[in-house]
Motif scaffolding. Structure first.
Motif, PDB file in Angstrom:
ATOM      1  N   ASP A 265      18.348  36.872  28.103  1.00 34.05           N
ATOM      2  CA  ASP A 265      16.978  36.540  27.751  1.00 34.05           C
ATOM      3  C   ASP A 265      16.712  36.641  26.259  1.00 34.05           C
ATOM      4  OD1 ASP A 265      16.435  36.104  30.377  1.00 34.05           O
ATOM      5  OD2 ASP A 265      15.705  38.140  30.752  1.00 34.05           O
ATOM      6  N   SER A 266      17.704  37.018  25.501  1.00 34.20           N
ATOM      7  CA  SER A 266      17.512  37.144  24.071  1.00 34.20           C
ATOM      8  C   SER A 266      18.728  36.653  23.347  1.00 34.20           C
ATOM      9  CB  SER A 266      17.249  38.614  23.703  1.00 34.20           C
ATOM     10  OG  SER A 266      18.341  39.422  24.059  1.00 34.20           O
ATOM     11  N   PRO A 267      18.581  36.194  22.110  1.00 34.70           N
ATOM     12  CA  PRO A 267      19.716  35.710  21.366  1.00 34.70           C
ATOM     13  C   PRO A 267      20.694  36.823  21.103  1.00 34.70           C
ATOM     14  CG  PRO A 267      17.634  35.021  20.372  1.00 34.70           C
ATOM     15  CD  PRO A 267      17.301  36.025  21.388  1.00 34.70           C
ATOM     16  N   GLY A 268      21.952  36.391  20.955  1.00 35.72           N
ATOM     17  CA  GLY A 268      22.995  37.327  20.617  1.00 35.72           C
ATOM     18  C   GLY A 268      23.605  38.009  21.811  1.00 35.72           C
ATOM     19  N   GLU A 269      23.093  37.761  23.006  1.00 36.76           N
ATOM     20  CA  GLU A 269      23.654  38.371  24.192  1.00 36.76           C
ATOM     21  C   GLU A 269      24.320  37.300  25.017  1.00 36.76           C
ATOM     22  OE1 GLU A 269      20.632  40.424  26.265  1.00 36.76           O
ATOM     23  OE2 GLU A 269      20.089  41.689  24.612  1.00 36.76           O
ATOM     24  N   GLY A 270      25.205  37.754  25.928  1.00 31.10           N
ATOM     25  CA  GLY A 270      25.883  36.830  26.812  1.00 31.10           C
ATOM     26  C   GLY A 270      27.281  36.526  26.352  1.00 31.10           C
ATOM     27  N   ASP A 271      28.036  35.879  27.216  1.00 33.28           N
ATOM     28  CA  ASP A 271      29.431  35.594  26.970  1.00 33.28           C
ATOM     29  C   ASP A 271      29.604  34.158  26.527  1.00 33.28           C
ATOM     30  OD1 ASP A 271      30.124  38.161  27.864  1.00 33.28           O
ATOM     31  OD2 ASP A 271      30.027  37.495  29.951  1.00 33.28           O
ATOM     32  N   SER A 272      30.754  33.882  25.936  1.00 33.58           N
ATOM     33  CA  SER A 272      31.066  32.522  25.536  1.00 33.58           C
ATOM     34  C   SER A 272      31.529  31.727  26.738  1.00 33.58           C
ATOM     35  CB  SER A 272      32.155  32.548  24.461  1.00 33.58           C
ATOM     36  OG  SER A 272      33.307  33.207  24.954  1.00 33.58           O
ATOM     37  N   GLU A 273      31.557  30.419  26.573  1.00 36.85           N
ATOM     38  CA  GLU A 273      31.951  29.549  27.654  1.00 36.85           C
ATOM     39  C   GLU A 273      33.454  29.630  27.876  1.00 36.85           C
ATOM     40  OE1 GLU A 273      30.589  25.609  27.035  1.00 36.85           O
ATOM     41  OE2 GLU A 273      28.535  26.199  26.630  1.00 36.85           O
ATOM     42  N   VAL A 274      33.879  29.091  29.039  1.00 43.08           N
ATOM     43  CA  VAL A 274      35.304  29.008  29.335  1.00 43.08           C
ATOM     44  C   VAL A 274      35.949  28.046  28.354  1.00 43.08           C
ATOM     45  CG1 VAL A 274      36.993  28.490  31.119  1.00 43.08           C
ATOM     46  CG2 VAL A 274      34.780  29.457  31.742  1.00 43.08           C
ATOM     47  N   GLU A 275      37.151  28.382  27.894  1.00 47.92           N
ATOM     48  CA  GLU A 275      37.846  27.591  26.885  1.00 47.92           C
ATOM     49  C   GLU A 275      39.151  27.081  27.479  1.00 47.92           C
ATOM     50  OE1 GLU A 275      37.625  28.950  22.565  1.00 47.92           O
ATOM     51  OE2 GLU A 275      39.737  29.232  23.072  1.00 47.92           O
ATOM     52  N   TYR A 276      39.316  25.770  27.499  1.00 49.20           N
ATOM     53  CA  TYR A 276      40.486  25.147  28.111  1.00 49.20           C
ATOM     54  C   TYR A 276      41.393  24.525  27.046  1.00 49.20           C
ATOM     55  CZ  TYR A 276      37.672  25.275  32.420  1.00 49.20           C
ATOM     56  OH  TYR A 276      36.911  25.661  33.478  1.00 49.20           O
ATOM     57  N   PRO A 277      42.680  24.374  27.343  1.00 42.34           N
ATOM     58  CA  PRO A 277      43.531  23.577  26.453  1.00 42.34           C
ATOM     59  C   PRO A 277      43.223  22.097  26.627  1.00 42.34           C
ATOM     60  CG  PRO A 277      44.775  24.255  28.374  1.00 42.34           C
ATOM     61  CD  PRO A 277      43.433  24.937  28.477  1.00 42.34           C
ATOM     62  N   VAL A 278      43.600  21.311  25.657  1.00 44.55           N
ATOM     63  CA  VAL A 278      43.328  19.874  25.729  1.00 44.55           C
ATOM     64  C   VAL A 278      44.279  19.187  26.700  1.00 44.55           C
ATOM     65  CG1 VAL A 278      43.283  17.736  24.382  1.00 44.55           C
ATOM     66  CG2 VAL A 278      42.380  19.845  23.412  1.00 44.55           C
ATOM     67  N   THR A 279      45.538  19.632  26.736  1.00 47.48           N
ATOM     68  CA  THR A 279      46.529  19.059  27.637  1.00 47.48           C
ATOM     69  C   THR A 279      47.047  20.137  28.585  1.00 47.48           C
ATOM     70  OG1 THR A 279      48.303  19.495  26.045  1.00 47.48           O
ATOM     71  CG2 THR A 279      47.251  17.318  25.958  1.00 47.48           C
ATOM     72  N   GLU A 280      47.567  19.708  29.732  1.00 35.87           N
ATOM     73  CA  GLU A 280      48.067  20.654  30.720  1.00 35.87           C
ATOM     74  C   GLU A 280      49.268  21.421  30.170  1.00 35.87           C
ATOM     75  OE1 GLU A 280      47.694  17.457  31.234  1.00 35.87           O
ATOM     76  OE2 GLU A 280      46.439  17.076  32.988  1.00 35.87           O
ATOM     77  N   ARG A 281      49.284  22.712  30.410  1.00 35.95           N
ATOM     78  CA  ARG A 281      50.407  23.568  30.026  1.00 35.95           C
ATOM     79  C   ARG A 281      51.120  24.019  31.296  1.00 35.95           C
ATOM     80  NH1 ARG A 281      50.131  24.757  24.592  1.00 35.95           N
ATOM     81  NH2 ARG A 281      48.841  23.129  23.663  1.00 35.95           N
ATOM     82  N   TRP A 282      51.966  23.125  31.811  1.00 39.75           N
ATOM     83  CA  TRP A 282      52.565  23.339  33.118  1.00 39.75           C
ATOM     84  C   TRP A 282      53.528  24.520  33.149  1.00 39.75           C
ATOM     85  CZ3 TRP A 282      50.648  21.160  37.314  1.00 39.75           C
ATOM     86  CH2 TRP A 282      49.905  19.977  37.166  1.00 39.75           C
ATOM     87  N   LEU A 283      54.326  24.683  32.111  1.00 38.07           N
ATOM     88  CA  LEU A 283      55.314  25.753  32.104  1.00 38.07           C
ATOM     89  C   LEU A 283      54.635  27.118  32.092  1.00 38.07           C
ATOM     90  CD1 LEU A 283      58.296  26.317  32.154  1.00 38.07           C
ATOM     91  CD2 LEU A 283      58.330  26.235  29.656  1.00 38.07           C
ATOM     92  N   VAL A 284      53.611  27.265  31.265  1.00 36.27           N
ATOM     93  CA  VAL A 284      52.860  28.521  31.245  1.00 36.27           C
ATOM     94  C   VAL A 284      52.167  28.732  32.588  1.00 36.27           C
ATOM     95  CG1 VAL A 284      50.915  29.728  30.176  1.00 36.27           C
ATOM     96  CG2 VAL A 284      52.536  28.475  28.753  1.00 36.27           C
ATOM     97  N   TYR A 285      51.623  27.665  33.141  1.00 33.32           N
ATOM     98  CA  TYR A 285      50.916  27.769  34.415  1.00 33.32           C
ATOM     99  C   TYR A 285      51.837  28.263  35.526  1.00 33.32           C
ATOM    100  CZ  TYR A 285      48.692  26.379  38.774  1.00 33.32           C
ATOM    101  OH  TYR A 285      48.173  26.378  40.052  1.00 33.32           O
ATOM    102  N   TRP A 286      52.993  27.617  35.683  1.00 34.65           N
ATOM    103  CA  TRP A 286      53.849  27.955  36.818  1.00 34.65           C
ATOM    104  C   TRP A 286      54.533  29.299  36.652  1.00 34.65           C
ATOM    105  CZ3 TRP A 286      53.259  26.368  41.394  1.00 34.65           C
ATOM    106  CH2 TRP A 286      52.792  25.079  41.665  1.00 34.65           C
ATOM    107  N   SER A 287      54.908  29.661  35.434  1.00 39.62           N
ATOM    108  CA  SER A 287      55.516  30.979  35.240  1.00 39.62           C
ATOM    109  C   SER A 287      54.506  32.083  35.521  1.00 39.62           C
ATOM    110  CB  SER A 287      56.072  31.100  33.820  1.00 39.62           C
ATOM    111  OG  SER A 287      55.073  30.835  32.845  1.00 39.62           O
TER     112      SER A 287
END
Length: 510
Positions: A265-287
């Motif tokens: 309800d006030s500025p400066g509080e709260g979390d940032s949004e989810v941050e995604y990579p631009v392209t799929e990182r399959w190796l990191v994902y599967w490991s």
């Protein structure tokens, strides 16, 4: 990483195309306050989220009750009794592959609505008097099959309405897994030990599930539950109307430019949004995915073997074993998970810090592995404190690894990432493990079975080390990519593609 531009004109073009939202000054952002509509929608979505937690807790309670029944059933074959846990995962494994297709064709909301109704009816079938073991196998198979779309739906709902508090909301959601399983695990065994029918546990599960789901539909309706209907959501202040792939930033859905957020309800509080990579990182994902599956295999496998190992090999009473292990399995992961979800050590929902998150996963899982392999050789008086320490270290893995898994395949593949994750865990661990543990107990004894379960923790730690290595070699700014000759087009332009793609970021000129 910092976004670089190949020329000043490219930078100006990006700033111009970003529009007035991207060019707001810090003072303008700090003075923006949530409107009455934003506050009302925030209250509604928060209430729906709480009801989702209750419903998901009821689902996991049923899985825990199933394990409690399996380890309590009389009979000479542990393998046949523990197979109750396998049939649930067989149903989930068959239901998950068709989940994305059904969601695309009929809509994820409609699919989940039908599955919830059928799942409730199937759970009531567990209350049939005199139900036999083969019949329970079939019922648990149906339960797993129709519960397959639940987690993918919840993950997409969180990505849409909980993106400003995703780290906390997602962690609390997944905390319902150990909480519900342990409650069901205790209650089912205590009902059997007290001479009551174990079926009462599933009656309570059905009642809690139907009440929570009915309230969700009453409060949320199609406006907040139907993720396929954009007529209302596109005007929602909690949903970003800008296509994430069009944002001129180094990640998809970067932290909000506002000092405040709809969460506060006030500025400066709260979390940032989810941050995604631009392209799929399959190796990191599967490991990471495979390592988390092994980690969950250790946490879940302990439930199947600890009752007999502690009572027969260590000499503890049944009631002490049930409550001591349940307390450890509940409190330990909660303490470890609180470190990961605090945001002070790691930020699992921010791709820009994914290498730090992976390093944390490798360290905490290695600590759990070292203590875990020592458990069978410790004096009985030190067994429970050491097991508690193991579960604390292992508990920090789940929320951190879950964050990497959810974002590694970009924002457009949230459901697919969740489906692949559950499927990997089910096929390689959750589905065969109960029967394999039971067969090992029948043939090799309880002590050997427990050592085999602790070996899964070692496998998880080794997998996270591989994930750290793979993240380094797939990073565009790594030494490996610097040794690879640049593309002919990059040479003609006189630009360094490795710098422009730093931290997986798309060059402005592309």
């Amino acid at each position: 990483g910092k976004l670089t531009y190949s020329s000043a004109s490219d930078k100006k073009m990006v700033e111009t195309s970003a529009g007035p939202t991207m060019s707001r000054t810090g003072s303008e952002a700090s003075t923006s306050l949530p409107t009455a509509e934003e506050k009302q929608e925030r209250r509604s979505t928060s209430l729906i989220y709480l009801l989702f937690l209750i419903a998901y807790l009821a689902v996991q309670f049923g899985h825990g009750s199933n394990i409690g029944v399996a380890v309590s059933l009389p009979g000479s074959s542990k393998a046949m009794n523990l197979a109750l846990g396998s049939w649930v995962m067989v149903g989930v494994s068959l239901g998950l592959p068709i989940t994305p297709w059904l969601c695309r064709k009929f809509g994820v909301f409609r699919v989940c609505t039908i599955c919830v109704v059928v799942d409730f009816v199937v759970i009531l079938m567990m209350l049939i008097p005199g139900i036999t073991l083969p019949q329970i196998y079939f019922v648990r198979f149906l339960v797993g099959f129709f519960e397959a779309p639940f987690l993918p739906y919840l993950q997409e709902w969180l990505a849409r309405y909980g993106k400003h508090s995703w780290n906390v909301w997602n962690t609390v959601l997944h905390a319902m897994v150990p909480l519900g399983e342990n409650l069901g695990y205790i209650l089912a065994q205590e009902l059997v030990a007290a001479g009551f029918c174990w079926q009462w546990a599933f009656g309570g599960q059905a009642a809690a599930l139907v009440i929570a789901v009915a309230l969700c539909y009453y409060i949320g309706g199609g406006k907040y539950l139907d993720l396929d209907d954009d007529s209302d959501q596109k005007h929602s202040p909690l949903v970003d109307p800008t296509p994430t792939n069009d944002k001129p930033t180094g990640t998809v859905s970067t932290p909000s430019l506002d000092s405040g957020s709809p969460n506060s309800d006030s500025p400066g509080e709260g979390d940032s949004e989810v941050e995604y990579p631009v392209t799929e990182r399959w190796l990191v994902y599967w490991s990471t995915n495979a390592s988390l599956a092994a980690q969950l295999g250790f946490l879940s496998g302990s439930k199947y073997v600890i009752r007999d190992y502690a009572t027969r090999d260590l000499g503890y009473s049944l009631h002490f074993t049930i409550f001591a292990f349940s307390a450890i399995a509940l409190i330990g992961p909660a303490l470890g998970g609180s470190v990961a979800m605090s945001g002070n050590v790691v930020q699992p929902d921010q791709w820009s810090s994914h290498r730090r998150t992976l390093a944390f996963l490798a360290c905490t899982s290695s600590v759990a592995a070292v203590v875990g392999v020592c458990l069978p050789y410790l004096p009985s008086v030190l067994f429970w404190p050491a097991l508690f320490l193991t579960f604390i270290a292992a508990g920090g893995v789940y929320p951190a690894a879950q964050g990497i898994i959810n974002i590694a395949l970009t924002a457009s593949r949230v459901i697919e990432a969740s489906v692949y994750q559950v499927q990997c865990n089910n096929i390689f661990f959750a589905m065969p493990m109960p029967y394999v543990i039971g067969k090992t107990m029948d043939t090799l004894g309880y002590a050997y079975s427990f050592r085999a379960v602790t070996g899964l923790q070692v496998l998880a730690a080794a997998g996270f080390v591989i994930a750290v290595i793979s993240s380094h070699f797939t990073e565009e700014r790594s030494t490996w990519h610097r040794l690879v000759p640049s593309t002919p087009q990059a040479s003609l332009d006189g630009s360094d593609g490795g710098q422009d793609l730093e931290m997986g970021m798309i060059p402005a000129s592309s």
